[in-house]
Design an enzyme around this catalytic site. Structure first.
Site, PDB file in Angstrom:
ATOM      1  N   ARG A 102       0.874  -1.183   0.000  1.00  0.00           N
ATOM      2  CA  ARG A 102       0.000   0.000   0.000  1.00  0.00           C
ATOM      3  C   ARG A 102       0.904   1.224   0.000  1.00  0.00           C
ATOM      4  O   ARG A 102       1.708   1.394   0.917  1.00  0.00           O
ATOM      5  CB  ARG A 102      -0.912   0.002   1.233  1.00  0.00           C
ATOM      6  CG  ARG A 102      -1.616   1.327   1.444  1.00  0.00           C
ATOM      7  CD  ARG A 102      -2.677   1.267   2.527  1.00  0.00           C
ATOM      8  NE  ARG A 102      -3.842   0.552   2.050  1.00  0.00           N
ATOM      9  CZ  ARG A 102      -5.040   0.576   2.652  1.00  0.00           C
ATOM     10  NH1 ARG A 102      -5.199   1.281   3.749  1.00  0.00           N
ATOM     11  NH2 ARG A 102      -6.058  -0.109   2.164  1.00  0.00           N
ATOM     12  N   HIS A 129      -7.551   0.707  -6.168  1.00  0.00           N
ATOM     13  CA  HIS A 129      -7.691  -0.204  -5.020  1.00  0.00           C
ATOM     14  C   HIS A 129      -8.361  -1.483  -5.536  1.00  0.00           C
ATOM     15  O   HIS A 129      -9.520  -1.752  -5.242  1.00  0.00           O
ATOM     16  CB  HIS A 129      -8.532   0.484  -3.941  1.00  0.00           C
ATOM     17  CG  HIS A 129      -8.431  -0.120  -2.582  1.00  0.00           C
ATOM     18  ND1 HIS A 129      -7.618  -1.206  -2.294  1.00  0.00           N
ATOM     19  CD2 HIS A 129      -9.046   0.206  -1.397  1.00  0.00           C
ATOM     20  CE1 HIS A 129      -7.739  -1.513  -1.009  1.00  0.00           C
ATOM     21  NE2 HIS A 129      -8.595  -0.673  -0.449  1.00  0.00           N
ATOM     22  N   GLN A 132     -10.104  -4.109  -3.206  1.00  0.00           N
ATOM     23  CA  GLN A 132     -11.399  -3.596  -2.764  1.00  0.00           C
ATOM     24  C   GLN A 132     -12.442  -3.760  -3.874  1.00  0.00           C
ATOM     25  O   GLN A 132     -13.530  -4.296  -3.646  1.00  0.00           O
ATOM     26  CB  GLN A 132     -11.261  -2.107  -2.405  1.00  0.00           C
ATOM     27  CG  GLN A 132     -12.538  -1.463  -1.942  1.00  0.00           C
ATOM     28  CD  GLN A 132     -12.915  -1.927  -0.540  1.00  0.00           C
ATOM     29  OE1 GLN A 132     -12.109  -1.856   0.366  1.00  0.00           O
ATOM     30  NE2 GLN A 132     -14.128  -2.409  -0.360  1.00  0.00           N
ATOM     31  N   ASP A 224     -17.559   6.838  -0.923  1.00  0.00           N
ATOM     32  CA  ASP A 224     -16.280   6.723  -0.218  1.00  0.00           C
ATOM     33  C   ASP A 224     -15.993   8.088   0.411  1.00  0.00           C
ATOM     34  O   ASP A 224     -16.690   9.077   0.110  1.00  0.00           O
ATOM     35  CB  ASP A 224     -15.179   6.322  -1.229  1.00  0.00           C
ATOM     36  CG  ASP A 224     -13.818   6.083  -0.576  1.00  0.00           C
ATOM     37  OD1 ASP A 224     -13.747   5.942   0.669  1.00  0.00           O
ATOM     38  OD2 ASP A 224     -12.808   6.029  -1.309  1.00  0.00           O
ATOM     39  N   CYS A 264     -16.478   1.380   1.069  1.00  0.00           N
ATOM     40  CA  CYS A 264     -15.287   0.559   1.313  1.00  0.00           C
ATOM     41  C   CYS A 264     -14.824   0.628   2.763  1.00  0.00           C
ATOM     42  O   CYS A 264     -14.145  -0.283   3.239  1.00  0.00           O
ATOM     43  CB  CYS A 264     -14.164   0.988   0.384  1.00  0.00           C
ATOM     44  SG  CYS A 264     -13.743   2.737   0.571  1.00  0.00           S
ATOM     45  N   ARG A 292     -13.445  -9.089   1.833  1.00  0.00           N
ATOM     46  CA  ARG A 292     -12.042  -8.785   1.506  1.00  0.00           C
ATOM     47  C   ARG A 292     -11.183 -10.028   1.811  1.00  0.00           C
ATOM     48  O   ARG A 292     -10.275 -10.362   1.057  1.00  0.00           O
ATOM     49  CB  ARG A 292     -11.541  -7.593   2.339  1.00  0.00           C
ATOM     50  CG  ARG A 292     -12.235  -6.263   2.063  1.00  0.00           C
ATOM     51  CD  ARG A 292     -11.842  -5.670   0.727  1.00  0.00           C
ATOM     52  NE  ARG A 292     -10.407  -5.489   0.618  1.00  0.00           N
ATOM     53  CZ  ARG A 292      -9.702  -4.480   1.141  1.00  0.00           C
ATOM     54  NH1 ARG A 292     -10.335  -3.533   1.794  1.00  0.00           N
ATOM     55  NH2 ARG A 292      -8.397  -4.397   0.981  1.00  0.00           N
TER      56      ARG A 292
END
Ligand code: CP
Ligand code: NVA
Length: 309
Positions: A102, A129, A132, A224, A264, A292
């Site tokens: 990340r 992402h 996700q 988001d 998310c 996830r």
């Protein structure tokens, strides 16, 4: 055999993505079948930004499949500052079997992957992402029993999560409406890339600045945070600009009656979403968080080329 990275949903065909989703369904149903699938493997997790879900689900998932993890926290590593990104890659490949990373600029993870003989997985960059996004389509498929022909509205900032949802929509044949303030649209590069897949799957990618138009009659409403990690200096300005884009019960009423609400997480309650919506029956945010785990286990097995035991 050439190693396979997982940097963007754009790099995978619809069939490959469906295969990963099917594998995730099996893993979720029968996790014990996979309990030694990663035995003897060690994965490095490099996090240059905070994380709850991504760190927990990769660590738990790798441990559940018998693998080992080395975790590097933000600041410990300083990719490209303490040491060139390519040198980090060339060190790590001597010790570990894969890297989950990340970071900030997408070019950093591309450099890492290009210089590393072991698979690299994108655990979020400023651009995308994909873990996700793929887990989100898995969650939608679980709830709606299909993907093709569904309509999704993304309301808010045209950010990393939005970009991965666009790539996924184009691959899976989901209509996507994106409502953002002017100047906060998704990147043209992403829209251009996704266009060919959208055309071949017969779906549109619609951009608007009107949240009501975007949400009208859709199956999924997604939002988001307005300020992503790394943009903290813009928080106050963004709060103002994005306030008409809050997902509240008034906005949800324009979606289909059986529409689901997705986020998310982490959520900034009272900003992009109200408590009423995120805590409602329509909200499936914690299913997203759970999935996830299953989907990332499937991604790991897929890129390692590990077949069902
Ligand atoms: N959704 C998500 O990636 O959460 P974290 O930032 O907590 O990992
Ligand atoms: N867009 C958010 C997603 C967090 C999972 C961010 O980048 O901070």
């Amino acid at each position: 055999m050439k190693k396979r990275d997982f940097l963007s949903l754009y790099d995978f065909s619809t069939k490959e993505l469906n295969d990963i989703l099917d594998l995730a369904t099996n893993i979720k149903k029968r996790p014990n079948v996979y309990k030694s699938a990663l035995a003897g493997k060690t994965i490095a997790l490099i996090f240059e930004k905070p994380s709850l879900r991504t760190k927990a689900t990769f660590e738990v998932g790798i441990m559940q499949m018998g693998g080992n993890v080395i975790y590097f926290s933000p600041n410990e590593f300083q990719l490209g500052r303490r040491e060139a990104v390519s040198d980090v890659a060339k060190n790590l490949e001597r010790w570990v079997d894969g890297i989950v990373c990340r970071t900030f600029g997408h070019n950093i993870i591309e450099t890492l992957a290009r210089n590393c003989s072991k698979p690299v997985i994108n655990a979020l960059t400023d651009l995308s992402h994909p873990c996700q996004g793929l887990a989100d389509y898995f969650t939608i498929r679980e709830h709606k029993h299909k993907l093709k022909g569904l309509k999704l509205a993304y309301v808010g900032d045209g950010n990393n999560v939005c970009h991965s949802l666009i790539y996924g929509a184009a691959k899976f044949g989901v209509e996507i409406n994106i409502a953002t303030p002017r100047g906060y649209e998704p990147k043209v590069e992403v829209l251009k890339n996704a266009y060919a897949d959208a055309v071949s799957n017969g779906v549109n990618i619609e951009l608007t600045d009107d949240p009501i138009a975007a949400v009208n009659n859709v199956d999924v409403v997604y939002t988001d945070v307005w300020t992503s990690m790394g943009q903290e200096a813009e928080t106050a300005k963004r709060r103002q600009i994005f306030s008409p884009y809050q997902v509240n019960t008034r906005l949800m009423a324009f979606a289909k009656k059986d529409a689901v609400f997705m986020h998310c997480l982490p959520a900034h309650r009272g900003e992009e979403v109200t408590d009423e919506v995120i805590d409602s029956e329509q909200s499936i945010v914690f299913d997203q968080a759970e999935n996830r785990l299953h989907v990332q286990k499937a991604i790991l097995l897929y890129i390692f080329g590990i077949k069902k035991k």
